[in-house]
Design a protein around this motif. Structure first.
Motif, PDB file in Angstrom:
ATOM      1  N   ALA A 134      -7.326  10.886  -2.775  1.00 52.00           N
ATOM      2  CA  ALA A 134      -6.311  11.452  -1.390  1.00 52.00           C
ATOM      3  C   ALA A 134      -6.159  12.995  -1.482  1.00 52.00           C
ATOM      4  CB  ALA A 134      -5.985  10.078  -0.871  1.00 52.00           C
ATOM      5  N   VAL A 181       1.273 -13.660   3.478  1.00 54.05           N
ATOM      6  CA  VAL A 181       1.843 -14.359   4.671  1.00 54.05           C
ATOM      7  C   VAL A 181       1.070 -14.724   5.648  1.00 54.05           C
ATOM      8  CG1 VAL A 181       4.376 -13.368   3.220  1.00 54.05           C
ATOM      9  CG2 VAL A 181       3.257 -12.677   5.071  1.00 54.05           C
ATOM     10  N   GLY A 223       0.503  -1.158  -0.132  1.00 48.44           N
ATOM     11  CA  GLY A 223       0.035  -0.440  -0.219  1.00 48.44           C
ATOM     12  C   GLY A 223       1.341   1.481   0.232  1.00 48.44           C
ATOM     13  N   ILE A 252       1.733   3.496   2.129  1.00 48.52           N
ATOM     14  CA  ILE A 252       2.918   3.473   3.296  1.00 48.52           C
ATOM     15  C   ILE A 252       4.251   2.291   3.300  1.00 48.52           C
ATOM     16  CG2 ILE A 252       3.841   2.285   4.895  1.00 48.52           C
ATOM     17  CD1 ILE A 252       1.963   5.057   5.347  1.00 48.52           C
ATOM     18  N   GLY A 308     -15.344   3.359   4.774  1.00 39.78           N
ATOM     19  CA  GLY A 308     -15.228   4.951   4.331  1.00 39.78           C
ATOM     20  C   GLY A 308     -16.499   4.855   3.240  1.00 39.78           C
ATOM     21  N   GLN A 309     -17.012   5.486   2.759  1.00 44.27           N
ATOM     22  CA  GLN A 309     -18.325   5.502   0.413  1.00 44.27           C
ATOM     23  C   GLN A 309     -17.586   6.336   0.249  1.00 44.27           C
ATOM     24  OE1 GLN A 309     -21.724   2.995   1.935  1.00 44.27           O
ATOM     25  NE2 GLN A 309     -22.093   4.520   0.435  1.00 44.27           N
ATOM     26  N   TRP A 367      -7.199  -3.868   1.057  1.00 39.86           N
ATOM     27  CA  TRP A 367      -6.567  -2.934   1.918  1.00 39.86           C
ATOM     28  C   TRP A 367      -6.907  -2.179   0.895  1.00 39.86           C
ATOM     29  CZ3 TRP A 367      -2.363  -1.887  -2.854  1.00 39.86           C
ATOM     30  CH2 TRP A 367      -2.734  -2.191  -3.995  1.00 39.86           C
ATOM     31  N   ALA A 368      -6.633  -0.799   1.509  1.00 37.61           N
ATOM     32  CA  ALA A 368      -7.150   0.468   1.528  1.00 37.61           C
ATOM     33  C   ALA A 368      -6.465   1.585   0.788  1.00 37.61           C
ATOM     34  CB  ALA A 368      -6.428   1.346   3.157  1.00 37.61           C
ATOM     35  N   MET A 416      -1.352 -10.843  11.584  1.00 36.40           N
ATOM     36  CA  MET A 416       0.558 -11.568  11.512  1.00 36.40           C
ATOM     37  C   MET A 416       1.114 -12.114  12.607  1.00 36.40           C
ATOM     38  SD  MET A 416       2.571 -10.964   8.522  1.00 36.40           S
ATOM     39  CE  MET A 416       1.357 -10.065   7.165  1.00 36.40           C
ATOM     40  N   GLY A 423     -14.283   1.795   0.822  1.00 36.01           N
ATOM     41  CA  GLY A 423     -12.920   1.256   0.981  1.00 36.01           C
ATOM     42  C   GLY A 423     -12.638   1.379   2.824  1.00 36.01           C
ATOM     43  N   ALA A 439       4.641  -3.175   6.968  1.00 31.94           N
ATOM     44  CA  ALA A 439       3.197  -1.853   6.596  1.00 31.94           C
ATOM     45  C   ALA A 439       1.728  -3.082   6.259  1.00 31.94           C
ATOM     46  CB  ALA A 439       4.059  -1.245   5.384  1.00 31.94           C
ATOM     47  N   ILE A 460     -12.575  16.651  -3.300  1.00 35.61           N
ATOM     48  CA  ILE A 460     -10.902  16.199  -3.755  1.00 35.61           C
ATOM     49  C   ILE A 460     -11.083  15.723  -5.463  1.00 35.61           C
ATOM     50  CG2 ILE A 460      -8.974  14.539  -3.286  1.00 35.61           C
ATOM     51  CD1 ILE A 460     -10.403  13.781  -0.619  1.00 35.61           C
ATOM     52  N   GLY A 519      -8.383   5.278  -1.524  1.00 36.35           N
ATOM     53  CA  GLY A 519      -7.997   6.489  -0.346  1.00 36.35           C
ATOM     54  C   GLY A 519      -8.536   7.881  -1.087  1.00 36.35           C
ATOM     55  N   GLN A 549      -5.074   8.662   7.074  1.00 36.84           N
ATOM     56  CA  GLN A 549      -4.038   9.698   6.788  1.00 36.84           C
ATOM     57  C   GLN A 549      -3.095   8.575   6.289  1.00 36.84           C
ATOM     58  OE1 GLN A 549      -4.190  11.202  10.645  1.00 36.84           O
ATOM     59  NE2 GLN A 549      -5.099  13.533   9.582  1.00 36.84           N
ATOM     60  N   GLY A 550      -3.443   7.841   5.553  1.00 42.03           N
ATOM     61  CA  GLY A 550      -1.973   7.286   5.035  1.00 42.03           C
ATOM     62  C   GLY A 550      -1.088   7.410   4.449  1.00 42.03           C
TER      63      GLY A 550
HETATM   64  C1  FAD Z   1     -12.463   6.604   1.425  1.00 41.62           C
HETATM   65  C2  FAD Z   1     -11.287   6.449   1.831  1.00 41.62           C
HETATM   66  C3  FAD Z   1     -11.085   8.170   2.046  1.00 41.62           C
HETATM   67  C4  FAD Z   1      -9.775   7.804   2.249  1.00 41.62           C
HETATM   68  N1  FAD Z   1      -8.797   9.808   1.866  1.00 41.62           N
HETATM   69  C5  FAD Z   1      -7.813  10.078   2.903  1.00 41.62           C
HETATM   70  C6  FAD Z   1      -7.343  11.278   2.060  1.00 41.62           C
HETATM   71  O1  FAD Z   1      -7.885  11.678   2.053  1.00 41.62           O
HETATM   72  N2  FAD Z   1      -6.097  11.315   2.608  1.00 41.62           N
HETATM   73  C7  FAD Z   1      -5.370  10.420   3.623  1.00 41.62           C
HETATM   74  O2  FAD Z   1      -3.770  10.322   3.474  1.00 41.62           O
HETATM   75  N3  FAD Z   1      -5.632   9.169   3.065  1.00 41.62           N
HETATM   76  C8  FAD Z   1      -6.660   8.741   2.907  1.00 41.62           C
HETATM   77  N4  FAD Z   1      -7.350   7.750   3.391  1.00 41.62           N
HETATM   78  C9  FAD Z   1      -6.729   6.262   4.165  1.00 41.62           C
HETATM   79  C10 FAD Z   1      -5.513   5.779   3.124  1.00 41.62           C
HETATM   80  O3  FAD Z   1      -5.675   5.136   1.777  1.00 41.62           O
HETATM   81  C11 FAD Z   1      -5.034   4.507   4.250  1.00 41.62           C
HETATM   82  O4  FAD Z   1      -4.844   5.507   5.203  1.00 41.62           O
HETATM   83  C12 FAD Z   1      -3.854   4.583   3.536  1.00 41.62           C
HETATM   84  O5  FAD Z   1      -4.030   3.868   2.340  1.00 41.62           O
HETATM   85  C13 FAD Z   1      -3.197   3.121   4.285  1.00 41.62           C
HETATM   86  O6  FAD Z   1      -2.058   2.867   4.109  1.00 41.62           O
HETATM   87  P1  FAD Z   1      -1.340   1.152   3.553  1.00 41.62           P
HETATM   88  O7  FAD Z   1      -0.259   0.976   3.375  1.00 41.62           O
HETATM   89  O8  FAD Z   1      -1.223   1.562   5.710  1.00 41.62           O
HETATM   90  O9  FAD Z   1      -2.691   0.245   3.433  1.00 41.62           O
HETATM   91  P2  FAD Z   1      -3.368  -0.240   2.653  1.00 41.62           P
HETATM   92  O10 FAD Z   1      -3.300  -0.001   1.656  1.00 41.62           O
HETATM   93  O11 FAD Z   1      -4.543  -1.892   3.271  1.00 41.62           O
HETATM   94  O12 FAD Z   1      -1.937  -1.990   2.432  1.00 41.62           O
HETATM   95  C14 FAD Z   1      -1.418  -3.245   3.009  1.00 41.62           C
HETATM   96  C15 FAD Z   1      -0.876  -4.016   2.391  1.00 41.62           C
HETATM   97  O13 FAD Z   1      -0.784  -4.720   3.005  1.00 41.62           O
HETATM   98  C16 FAD Z   1      -0.384  -6.337   2.367  1.00 41.62           C
HETATM   99  N5  FAD Z   1      -0.968  -7.380   3.508  1.00 41.62           N
HETATM  100  C17 FAD Z   1      -1.563  -7.334   4.224  1.00 41.62           C
HETATM  101  N6  FAD Z   1      -2.113  -8.595   4.911  1.00 41.62           N
HETATM  102  C18 FAD Z   1      -0.800  -9.141   4.611  1.00 41.62           C
HETATM  103  C19 FAD Z   1      -0.535 -10.350   4.102  1.00 41.62           C
HETATM  104  N7  FAD Z   1      -1.129 -11.629   5.210  1.00 41.62           N
HETATM  105  N8  FAD Z   1       0.579 -10.699   3.768  1.00 41.62           N
HETATM  106  C20 FAD Z   1       0.574 -10.265   2.857  1.00 41.62           C
HETATM  107  N9  FAD Z   1       0.485  -8.499   2.248  1.00 41.62           N
HETATM  108  C21 FAD Z   1      -0.343  -8.278   3.625  1.00 41.62           C
HETATM  109  C22 FAD Z   1      -1.570  -5.866   1.620  1.00 41.62           C
HETATM  110  O14 FAD Z   1      -2.198  -6.710   0.856  1.00 41.62           O
HETATM  111  C23 FAD Z   1      -1.673  -4.268   1.100  1.00 41.62           C
HETATM  112  O15 FAD Z   1      -0.540  -4.945  -0.208  1.00 41.62           O
HETATM  113  C24 FAD Z   1      -8.606   7.351   2.996  1.00 41.62           C
HETATM  114  C25 FAD Z   1      -8.912   5.892   2.849  1.00 41.62           C
HETATM  115  C26 FAD Z   1     -10.701   5.345   2.497  1.00 41.62           C
HETATM  116  C27 FAD Z   1     -10.727   4.067   2.372  1.00 41.62           C
END
Ligand code: FAD
Length: 376
Positions: free
Chosen positions: A54, A182, A8, A10, A223-224, A47-48, A210, A323, A202, A248, A52, A354-355
Motif C-alpha cells: 500500500a 457479530v 483492519g 482503520i 483488485g489484483q 477483509w481488505a 451490520m 483483494g 470500522a 510499491i 493492500g 485509500q484506507g
Molecule cells: C489490491 C489492493 C491494493 C490497495 N492499495 C492501497 C494503497 O496503495 N493505498 C491505500 O491507502 N489503500 C490501498 N488499498 C485499500 C486498503 O487496503 C483498504 O482501503 C483498507 O485496508 C480498508 O481498511 P478497513 O479497516 O476499512 O477495512 P478491512 O481491512 O476490510 O477491515 C474490516 C474489519 O471489519 C471486520 N468485520 C467486518 N464485518 C464484521 C462482522 N460482521 N463482525 C465482526 N467483524 C467484522 C473484519 O473482520 C475486519 O477486521 C488497496 C486494497 C487492495 C485490495
C-alpha cells in the motif's frame, strides 16, 4: 470504554488514537492480524487490509479536510517510522505520472501546476524533466500519453508487518482484542462487556449487513496485484487515470507490489492471469527498470525469507494477490449518530483504495468525535 468493530487498518488506527486520548478500548473483529513474533499465515477472510499495496499517494482529487486527513497520516507514519525501525513503514522517492485521463487539468503540466498538485507540499518535491519520463509512456499508441510527472518523498507500508505491529503495540498498552463475528452493533457491545455504549464501526464491507447500519451503498471492489522478487531500489511509481498502475516497495520484507486493477461487481477469488498481463504491460511503460531488474532476477522456487512460488511473464513471483476494497457509492463515511438502544456510533468505513492513506487522519477524527458531543 469504546468498542471498535473491525481490526483492519482503520479499526486499528482508530484504536491507536483513542488510546492516546486515554480511552479504554476493546476491538471486536471477525478477522484480525497475528502478533509480532507469531508465525505468518495466509490471513483468510473477507477483509481488505492485508491485501493492500500500500502506498501513500497524495490524492490529487482531495480538497480541504480530505487533504488534512491525508496529512495527518503522513505525519503519523513519519513519527512511527522514526521511533521504531520495525513498523513495516518505509519512505522512498516517488514518481507520479499523469496523462490526459488522470483528472481535469492533468492534460498538461501548466494546467496542473495551477490546479490540484498538492504533492508540492511533500519533501523533495520537483517536476520531472521530460527525459525522465520513460519513452514508451509518452507514446500515444502505447497506453495513452504521459504529459508530465512529479517526484517527491513519500511512504509505503508492508501491511503484513504494519498490522501485526499495530495490534501488538495496542495490546501491550491494554487494548483488548476479541475475535468474533457479530451481526449487530448491540451484539459487539454485549461481547465486549461494555456499558458506555460508544462504538466505532470500522467494519469495512461488513457495514453492508451490520444491523442496524445496513448501508446499501457499500460495495466490494476487486483488485489484483503481483508481489515480485527484485532488488530494484529506484523510485516508487504510480500513474493516475485510465492507465492506473503502481510499483510499491515492501518495506522490511523486500520485493515489489505491482498492480492497478479495479473491478467493482467482480467477486471472483480465482487469479485472472489476463489481468496480471495487463498489469505487467502497464508497469513496463512507467517503470521499465523495475521490470528489467525483476526479469534479471534468478527464478528459483523454494524456501527462504521471500520464497518465489512461480514465474509469470519472466518475473519471479512471490505471491499473486487478490483483494476486495471496501468501497461505498458516494464516498467514505466518517460520521457520528445515535441509534436505537442508546448506542452512539462513530462510523468509519468505505475507504475503497485509500484506507491506508486515510487511516491516520480518520483515526484522529474518530478520537475527536469520541471526545465531543459535536459531529465533524
Ligand atoms: C489490491 C489492493 C491494493 C490497495 N492499495 C492501497 C494503497 O496503495 N493505498 C491505500 O491507502 N489503500 C490501498 N488499498 C485499500 C486498503 O487496503 C483498504 O482501503 C483498507 O485496508 C480498508 O481498511 P478497513 O479497516 O476499512 O477495512 P478491512 O481491512 O476490510 O477491515 C474490516 C474489519 O471489519 C471486520 N468485520 C467486518 N464485518 C464484521 C462482522 N460482521 N463482525 C465482526 N467483524 C467484522 C473484519 O473482520 C475486519 O477486521 C488497496 C486494497 C487492495 C485490495
Amino acid at each position: 470504554m469504546v468498542v471498535v468493530i473491525g481490526s483492519g487498518v482503520i479499526g486499528l488506527t482508530s484504536a491507536y488514537y483513542l488510546l492516546q486520548e486515554g480511552h479504554e478500548v476493546t476491538v471486536v473483529a471477525r478477522d484480525m492480524p497475528t502478533r509480532v513474533g507469531e508465525p505468518d499465515h495466509d490471513w483468510p477472510g473477507e477483509w481488505a487490509s492485508p491485501w493492500g499495496g500500500a502506498m501513500f499517494h497524495p490524492d490529487p482529487r482531495a480538497q480541504g479536510d480530505e487533504r488534512d486527513i491525508q496529512r495527518e497520516t503522513f505525519r503519523l507514519w513519519w513519527e512511527l517510522y522514526h521511533a521504531d525501525p520495525f513498523t513495516g513503514l518505509g519512505f522512498r522517492l516517488t514518481r507520479d505520472f499523469y496523462d490526459e485521463t488522470s483528472y481535469p487539468g492533468s492534460e498538461s503540466r501548466e494546467k496542473d501546476s495551477e490546479n490540484r498538485m498538492w504533492a508540492r507540499e511533500f519533501p523533495q518535491f520537483r517536476w520531472l524533466q521530460d527525459h525522465e519520463i520513460p519513452a514508451r509512456a509518452k507514446q500515444k499508441t502505447f497506453g495513452g500519453h504521459v504529459t508530465h510527472g512529479v517526484e517527491y518523498l513519500s511512504a509505503s507500508v508492508n501491511p503484513w508487518v504494519y498490522l501485526k505491529w499495530l495490534r501488538t503495540f495496542l495490546e501491550r498498552r491494554g487494548v483488548k482484542f476479541i475475535q468474533s463475528e457479530v451481526s449487530s452493533i448491540a451484539q459487539a457491545v454485549e461481547i465486549a462487556g461494555d456499558h458506555s455504549r460508544l462504538v466505532v464501526n470500522a467494519s469495512g464491507v461488513g457495514a453492508k449487513h451490520m444491523e442496524p447500519v445496513q448501508d446499501a451503498a457499500v460495495k466490494a471492489v476487486r483488485g489484483q496485484t503481483l508481489w515480485v522478487k527484485t532488488s530494484y531500489d529506484g523510485p516508487m511509481c504510480s500513474r493516475t487515470g485510465k492507465y492506473y498502475t503502481y510499483v510499491i516497495p515492501r518495506p522490511q520484507s523486500g520485493g515489489i507490489i505491482i498492480g492497478g486493477i479495479s473491478q467493482p461487481g467482480n467477486f471472483s477469488k480465482v487469479v485472472d492471469d489476463e489481468v496480471n498481463r495487463e498489469i505487467v504491460t502497464k508497469v513496463d511503460t512507467i517503470c521499465p527498470d523495475m521490470i528489467a531488474n525483476a526479469r534479471a532476477t534468478l527464478f528459483e522456487k523454494g524456501d527462504g525469507p521471500l520464497p518465489v512460488t512461480s514465474e509469470f511473464e519472466g518475473l519471479p513471483v512471490i505471491k499473486k494477490i487478490i483483494g476486495f476494497r471496501p468501497g461505498r457509492d458516494g464516498g467514505y463515511r466518517i460520521e457520528k449518530e445515535t441509534i436505537a438502544g442508546g448506542f452512539t456510533v462513530i462510523h468509519a468505513y468505505g475507504f475503497e483504495g485509500q484506507g491506508y492513506i486515510y487511516s491516520g487522519g480518520i483515526g484522529q477524527r474518530v478520537a475527536w468525535l469520541a471526545a465531543t458531543k459535536a459531529s465533524l
